[in-house]
Design a protein around this motif. Structure first.
Motif, PDB file in Angstrom:
ATOM      1  N   GLY A  95     -28.491  75.762 128.764  1.00  0.00           N
ATOM      2  CA  GLY A  95     -27.421  75.360 127.873  1.00  0.00           C
ATOM      3  C   GLY A  95     -27.939  74.644 126.644  1.00  0.00           C
ATOM      4  O   GLY A  95     -28.929  75.050 126.056  1.00  0.00           O
ATOM      5  N   LEU A  96     -27.313  73.535 126.277  1.00  0.00           N
ATOM      6  CA  LEU A  96     -27.632  72.845 125.023  1.00  0.00           C
ATOM      7  C   LEU A  96     -28.614  71.699 125.206  1.00  0.00           C
ATOM      8  O   LEU A  96     -28.890  70.961 124.264  1.00  0.00           O
ATOM      9  N   GLY A  97     -29.171  71.509 126.384  1.00  0.00           N
ATOM     10  CA  GLY A  97     -30.051  70.375 126.629  1.00  0.00           C
ATOM     11  C   GLY A  97     -31.418  70.532 125.998  1.00  0.00           C
ATOM     12  O   GLY A  97     -31.899  71.635 125.774  1.00  0.00           O
ATOM     13  N   GLY A  98     -32.055  69.378 125.702  1.00  0.00           N
ATOM     14  CA  GLY A  98     -33.433  69.372 125.248  1.00  0.00           C
ATOM     15  C   GLY A  98     -33.609  69.758 123.787  1.00  0.00           C
ATOM     16  O   GLY A  98     -32.652  69.905 123.026  1.00  0.00           O
ATOM     17  N   TYR A  99     -34.873  69.915 123.388  1.00  0.00           N
ATOM     18  CA  TYR A  99     -35.222  70.270 122.011  1.00  0.00           C
ATOM     19  C   TYR A  99     -34.955  71.748 121.760  1.00  0.00           C
ATOM     20  O   TYR A  99     -35.273  72.597 122.588  1.00  0.00           O
ATOM     21  N   ARG A 100     -34.347  72.032 120.606  1.00  0.00           N
ATOM     22  CA  ARG A 100     -34.100  73.413 120.197  1.00  0.00           C
ATOM     23  C   ARG A 100     -34.604  73.637 118.782  1.00  0.00           C
ATOM     24  O   ARG A 100     -34.322  72.830 117.884  1.00  0.00           O
ATOM     25  N   VAL A 101     -35.341  74.712 118.584  1.00  0.00           N
ATOM     26  CA  VAL A 101     -35.768  75.089 117.239  1.00  0.00           C
ATOM     27  C   VAL A 101     -34.540  75.530 116.453  1.00  0.00           C
ATOM     28  O   VAL A 101     -33.692  76.259 116.964  1.00  0.00           O
ATOM     29  N   LYS A 102     -34.444  75.079 115.207  1.00  0.00           N
ATOM     30  CA  LYS A 102     -33.277  75.421 114.393  1.00  0.00           C
ATOM     31  C   LYS A 102     -33.290  76.912 114.045  1.00  0.00           C
ATOM     32  O   LYS A 102     -34.331  77.552 114.031  1.00  0.00           O
ATOM     33  N   GLY A 103     -32.111  77.419 113.751  1.00  0.00           N
ATOM     34  CA  GLY A 103     -31.993  78.825 113.362  1.00  0.00           C
ATOM     35  C   GLY A 103     -31.074  79.628 114.256  1.00  0.00           C
ATOM     36  O   GLY A 103     -30.494  80.620 113.831  1.00  0.00           O
ATOM     37  N   GLY A 104     -30.958  79.197 115.518  1.00  0.00           N
ATOM     38  CA  GLY A 104     -30.055  79.873 116.438  1.00  0.00           C
ATOM     39  C   GLY A 104     -30.390  81.343 116.644  1.00  0.00           C
ATOM     40  O   GLY A 104     -31.529  81.778 116.488  1.00  0.00           O
ATOM     41  N   ALA A 105     -29.348  82.109 116.958  1.00  0.00           N
ATOM     42  CA  ALA A 105     -29.533  83.537 117.236  1.00  0.00           C
ATOM     43  C   ALA A 105     -30.007  84.296 115.997  1.00  0.00           C
ATOM     44  O   ALA A 105     -30.786  85.249 116.099  1.00  0.00           O
ATOM     45  N   LEU A 106     -29.556  83.853 114.805  1.00  0.00           N
ATOM     46  CA  LEU A 106     -29.971  84.518 113.568  1.00  0.00           C
ATOM     47  C   LEU A 106     -31.481  84.351 113.349  1.00  0.00           C
ATOM     48  O   LEU A 106     -32.169  85.308 112.977  1.00  0.00           O
ATOM     49  N   GLY A 107     -31.997  83.160 113.605  1.00  0.00           N
ATOM     50  CA  GLY A 107     -33.430  82.913 113.464  1.00  0.00           C
ATOM     51  C   GLY A 107     -34.243  83.799 114.385  1.00  0.00           C
ATOM     52  O   GLY A 107     -35.254  84.392 113.973  1.00  0.00           O
ATOM     53  N   LEU A 108     -33.799  83.919 115.629  1.00  0.00           N
ATOM     54  CA  LEU A 108     -34.507  84.771 116.594  1.00  0.00           C
ATOM     55  C   LEU A 108     -34.455  86.239 116.169  1.00  0.00           C
ATOM     56  O   LEU A 108     -35.440  86.969 116.330  1.00  0.00           O
ATOM     57  N   ALA A 109     -33.319  86.660 115.629  1.00  0.00           N
ATOM     58  CA  ALA A 109     -33.177  88.053 115.188  1.00  0.00           C
ATOM     59  C   ALA A 109     -34.108  88.348 114.009  1.00  0.00           C
ATOM     60  O   ALA A 109     -34.765  89.399 113.969  1.00  0.00           O
ATOM     61  N   LEU A 110     -34.179  87.424 113.049  1.00  0.00           N
ATOM     62  CA  LEU A 110     -35.044  87.631 111.878  1.00  0.00           C
ATOM     63  C   LEU A 110     -36.522  87.671 112.278  1.00  0.00           C
ATOM     64  O   LEU A 110     -37.300  88.487 111.758  1.00  0.00           O
ATOM     65  N   VAL A 111     -36.903  86.799 113.204  1.00  0.00           N
ATOM     66  CA  VAL A 111     -38.290  86.778 113.690  1.00  0.00           C
ATOM     67  C   VAL A 111     -38.626  88.095 114.380  1.00  0.00           C
ATOM     68  O   VAL A 111     -39.702  88.669 114.186  1.00  0.00           O
TER      69      VAL A 111
END
Length: 400
Positions: free
Chosen positions: A361-377
């Motif tokens: 879920g939403l716990g802990g550290y998350r790299v910014k960008g969300g699903a869009l960031g992962l898609a672009l990468v």
């Protein structure tokens, strides 16, 4: 957090990155011009730093001593673990092949010029492999002791090389535009491979513990150091040599020879040559040690002399075979390494982070960008792999 450990970890990232791949950058970007090459390099650095931060996000919920294989199995199952293992071996073998080809070329050049020997190029590859392979087969301690000395000398040679080259820069050379639009894409695999430090992340997490804030700082600063060095190296090499000179240098020796002819200063050519030798040796030591340990564990071999010889043969014979049949394949082998690095440094981190985010879920550290960031990468990874495939089928101009 121990500041000495943080500084040391940054140097591990930088030391892993600044290696023999740096030597291919002027050749791989020879037809781009300094401006375009710098933009591509910055974008690749941003991409690789982002995916390294994704790895830090994955590590925060795993044991501190977790390896890539452990993480892949935990989050992606047996198939994910097999993909990770295969990609690791492919990457190591491709890099070893590149370093043997480059190191063999350097040894051949010195034997023919110093002793006026008429020997085949393949003999240089054999001598380089036997020399480094013996050190690796003796054990990790021998690699550590020799690598420390070589790495120190490499830094001295790097500073001296830049000091000698920078005064000879021509602004006209730096403002040149790409000679062919296809070269912009064609340069991506080699530049991408030059920022491949992700294999050292589990070791750094094990060394520091799961201090996410410190790890993020280490990744950003540690990877920015090679970016700065690369830009200085590109400024020097592309500022001194014209695009035609660089594009006419089909190999490391050709590049060094172009510098020597243009500047009429043997000290500069000798310094670049020494740096090339040291960069190839330190990179080959590190990568081949990782491959040797991986194969030793895979084959369940002990430290007995007979077993060490068996593992050494499995480690070094395949990449040596490539260098024997393709002695000037340094840049080509680095390009092939990009296939596996895309999987290890882009696709696997994205897949593991996606799975973990669904689980925790939403716990802990998350790299910014969300699903869009992962898609672009992911799209960037697909682009790099596509470019490499097109080059294999001669649908794009070759680099170097």
């Amino acid at each position: 957090m121990n500041k000495s450990k943080i500084f040391g970890s940054m140097l591990i990232i930088a030391g892993t990155t600044i290696g023999a791949g740096m030597l291919a950058l002027p050749l791989a970007s020879s037809g781009l011009g300094f401006g375009v090459a710098s933009i591509i390099m910055f974008l690749i650095w941003s991409l690789m730093t982002y995916t390294a931060l994704l790895m830090i996000e994955v590590h925060q919920f795993a044991p501190a001593d977790a390896t890539l294989h452990t993480l892949a199995y935990k989050l992606l199952g047996r198939k994910g673990q097999l993909i990770a293992s295969f990609s690791m071996m492919f990457l190591f073998y491709a890099l070893c092949a590149a370093y043997i080809a480059g190191g063999g070329e350097q040894i051949h050049s010195k034997l023919t010029s110093w002793f006026e020997l008429d020997i085949p190029m393949q003999l240089g590859a054999i001598l380089f492999t036997v020399l480094i392979g013996t050190v690796v087969a003796i054990g990790t301690r021998s690699v550590d002791m020799i690598n420390r000395s070589l790495f120190s000398l490499k830094l001295i040679a790097l500073v001296l090389m830049l000091f000698l080259l920078l005064p000879h820069i021509s602004v006209d050379n730096l403002v040149a535009l790409p000679v062919h639009q296809g070269l912009v894409l064609a340069s991506l695999p080699v530049i991408f491979t030059s920022f491949g430090f992700h294999g050292s992340i589990p070791s750094i997490v094990r060394y520091l513990g799961k201090d996410t804030k410190a790890l993020r700082w280490i990744i950003v600063v540690g990877s920015a150091l090679p970016l700065a060095v690369y830009l200085l190296w590109m400024l020097a090499s592309q500022g001194v040599l014209t695009q035609n000179d660089l594009m006419g240098s089909q190999s490391l020796n050709g590049f060094i020879g172009s510098l020597s002819r243009l500047l009429h200063d043997p000290m500069i050519a000798n310094t670049v040559s020494i740096f090339a030798d040291l960069a190839l040796a330190t990179s080959f030591l590190g990568v081949s040690l990782g491959l040797y340990d991986f194969i030793s564990d895979l084959l369940k071999r002990s430290a007995k002399p007979g077993h060490r010889v068996q593992v050494a043969l499995v480690t070094f014979m395949p990449p040596l075979g490539f260098a024997m049949f393709y002695p000037q394949g340094f840049i080509a082998a680095l390009g092939y390494a990009a296939f596996a690095l895309v999987v290890l440094a882009i696709f696997l981190p994205v897949a593991m982070v996606s799975t973990q985010r669904r689980q925790v879920g939403l716990g802990g550290y998350r790299v910014k960008g969300g699903a869009l960031g992962l898609a672009l990468v992911t799209l960037a990874g697909i682009l790099i792999m596509t470019v490499q495939l097109l080059q294999m089928f001669d649908a794009l101009p070759a680099v170097g």
